[in-house]
Motif scaffolding. Structure first.
Motif, mmCIF file in Angstrom:
data_model
loop_
_atom_site.group_PDB
_atom_site.id
_atom_site.type_symbol
_atom_site.label_atom_id
_atom_site.label_comp_id
_atom_site.label_asym_id
_atom_site.label_seq_id
_atom_site.Cartn_x
_atom_site.Cartn_y
_atom_site.Cartn_z
ATOM 1 N N ILE A 34 0.865 -1.162 0.000
ATOM 2 C CA ILE A 34 0.000 0.000 0.000
ATOM 3 C C ILE A 34 0.907 1.219 0.000
ATOM 4 N N HIS A 35 0.930 1.954 -1.093
ATOM 5 C CA HIS A 35 1.790 3.119 -1.216
ATOM 6 C C HIS A 35 1.033 4.365 -0.770
ATOM 7 N N VAL A 36 1.650 5.145 0.105
ATOM 8 C CA VAL A 36 1.028 6.353 0.623
ATOM 9 C C VAL A 36 1.837 7.559 0.174
ATOM 10 N N GLY A 37 1.179 8.502 -0.494
ATOM 11 C CA GLY A 37 1.854 9.686 -0.997
ATOM 12 C C GLY A 37 2.392 10.565 0.100
ATOM 13 N N CYS A 38 3.297 11.451 -0.257
ATOM 14 C CA CYS A 38 3.969 12.303 0.713
ATOM 15 C C CYS A 38 2.974 13.143 1.506
ATOM 16 N N ASN A 39 3.047 13.024 2.832
ATOM 17 C CA ASN A 39 2.221 13.773 3.785
ATOM 18 C C ASN A 39 0.720 13.582 3.548
ATOM 19 N N ASP A 40 0.339 12.455 2.977
ATOM 20 C CA ASP A 40 -1.081 12.127 2.801
ATOM 21 C C ASP A 40 -1.572 11.436 4.073
ATOM 22 N N ILE A 41 -1.973 12.232 5.066
ATOM 23 C CA ILE A 41 -2.371 11.680 6.357
ATOM 24 C C ILE A 41 -3.654 10.861 6.255
ATOM 25 N N PRO A 42 -4.704 11.328 5.553
ATOM 26 C CA PRO A 42 -5.885 10.460 5.385
ATOM 27 C C PRO A 42 -5.537 9.137 4.699
ATOM 28 N N GLY A 43 -4.609 9.196 3.731
ATOM 29 C CA GLY A 43 -4.189 7.966 3.069
ATOM 30 C C GLY A 43 -3.442 7.037 4.004
ATOM 31 N N LEU A 60 5.963 4.269 2.495
ATOM 32 C CA LEU A 60 5.854 5.717 2.464
ATOM 33 C C LEU A 60 6.725 6.308 1.363
ATOM 34 N N ALA A 61 6.436 7.558 1.022
ATOM 35 C CA ALA A 61 7.240 8.260 0.029
ATOM 36 C C ALA A 61 8.641 8.497 0.585
ATOM 37 N N PRO A 62 9.662 8.417 -0.249
ATOM 38 C CA PRO A 62 11.040 8.581 0.252
ATOM 39 C C PRO A 62 11.298 9.962 0.822
ATOM 40 N N ARG A 63 11.970 9.994 1.972
ATOM 41 C CA ARG A 63 12.475 11.222 2.575
ATOM 42 C C ARG A 63 11.409 12.314 2.679
ATOM 43 N N CYS A 64 10.235 11.933 3.106
ATOM 44 C CA CYS A 64 9.112 12.854 3.256
ATOM 45 C C CYS A 64 8.779 13.009 4.739
ATOM 46 N N THR A 65 8.172 14.135 5.112
ATOM 47 C CA THR A 65 7.708 14.346 6.474
ATOM 48 C C THR A 65 6.184 14.289 6.501
#
Length: 352
Positions: A34-43, A60-65
């Motif tokens: 399950i891939h979650v986009g950068c800072n996609d909290i609902p996802g 999670l997306a690489p090197r994202c906050t």
């Protein structure tokens, strides 16, 4: 070949370039990522809920906050872990927003749940109870190449392991704080902690004990771990208490500070004998305000040293004198430092 991408409530599956089918998110198999986009909290919340049900792997997306501004439930920033959930961070961070108005920890594993974190930083969690970064209550928490830093709780500032299994590899606990026990890690309630590699660095038990690691009625094994620069009232680096078992191998306790037992505090109580076994390890350059610069072995606790050095600690290496076989104190008297700087009133405040 199949590519699965989740965003919101839909799953898109593309098979061999022949068709495009829109499916409900719950239809994906447990083996799929399950891939979650950068800072996609609902996802991210949706992905954890799905993984609780299906045992999915979250990437999670690489090197994202990923910044959590409000709790998902009254105590936790993300859904409770009730199933088998694995999160690969790819060097990313999940944090509580610095300006969040509510206190909440980041992760909470409940009985029967399993959470595996890899290549992830967890920071800024605040709990008015236990486990600022993560709480594990009779579940399993696996940490691989992970960092817990700048988290705060009443007990277990970084992680609290209560009656569960905490398996740690190449992981750092840094600058976490507890108002009470266990600035970096609290292992309690017959919990079992195994830590290989990594470090406990600059954690604080502000008004209590176990600055780096507090082991209460538990079993803890640390191998090739650096325990450095931690602070507590008793057990600046590690405190082992209440019939607990502590095993250290190829581990260094250095530059820790406490009122007593700066490197290690081993305390037997009415609950039973605290037992600590140190093999191929080093306790050095730790500083106690009163006694036990290296090891404070109280009330008949058992400490066994095998090929282990306890040297260069202030004001002594081991106390009471002769309570730790093989540990000797220097003949010259060294004046202990003052208590100034050990703590201040501001230190006990919630970081908010």
């Amino acid at each position: 070949m199949k590519y699965i991408s989740r965003s919101g409530a839909m799953t898109i599956a593309v098979g061999a370039g022949l068709s495009l089918v829109v499916l409900p998110t719950g239809s994906a198999s447990a083996a799929e990522d399950i891939h979650v986009g950068c800072n996609d909290i609902p996802g991210l919340v949706d992905a954890i809920n799905q993984a609780n049900t299906n045992g999915g792997r979250i990437t999670l997306a690489p090197r994202c906050t990923y910044t959590l501004t409000t709790p998902e439930n009254p105590d936790d920033g993300l859904p409770e872990i009730t199933g088998d959930v694995a999160i690969s961070g790819n060097g990313s961070t999940i944090r509580r927003a610095p300006d969040a108005t509510e206190s909440f920890r980041i992760f909470h594993v409940v009985s029967g749940g399993t959470l595996t974190l890899k290549s992830l930083t967890v920071s800024g969690g605040v709990s008015s109870d236990f486990g600022g970064g993560a709480a594990n209550e009779q579940g399993t928490l696996n940490l691989n190449d992970t960092v817990f830093k700048d988290n705060f709780a009443v007990t277990g500032g970084g992680v609290s392991n209560d009656g569960g299994r905490l398996n740690v590899e190449r992981t750092t606990f840094e600058r976490n704080r507890a108002a009470g026990f266990g600035g970096g890690v609290l292992n309690t309630g017959d919990g079992t902690t195994t830590m290989k590699g990594g470090s406990l660095l600059k954690n604080r038990a502000v008004t209590s004990n176990g600055g780096g690691f507090e082991n209460q009625l538990g079993t803890a094994s640390l191998e090739s771990v650096s325990v450095r620069g931690n602070t507590g009232i008793e057990g600046g680096g590690i405190r082992n208490v209440n019939a607990s078992t502590l095993n250290l191998k190829s581990t260094t306790l250095r530059d820790n500070i406490a009122v007593r037992g700066a490197g290690l505090s081993n305390l037997t109580t009415t609950f039973g004998t605290a037992t600590a076994t140190l093999v191929d390890s080093l306790i050095t350059h730790n500083t106690a305000i009163t006694a036990g610069g290296g090891i404070d072995n109280q009330s008949g606790g058992q400490v066994t040293l095998t090929n282990t050095k306890v040297v260069g600690n202030i004001p002594d290496n081991c106390t009471p004198e002769g309570s730790v076989p093989g540990c000797t104190n220097p003949t010259a008297t060294i004046d202990p430092p003052s208590t100034q700087g050990l703590q201040s009133d501001d230190d006990v405040k919630d970081p908010e």
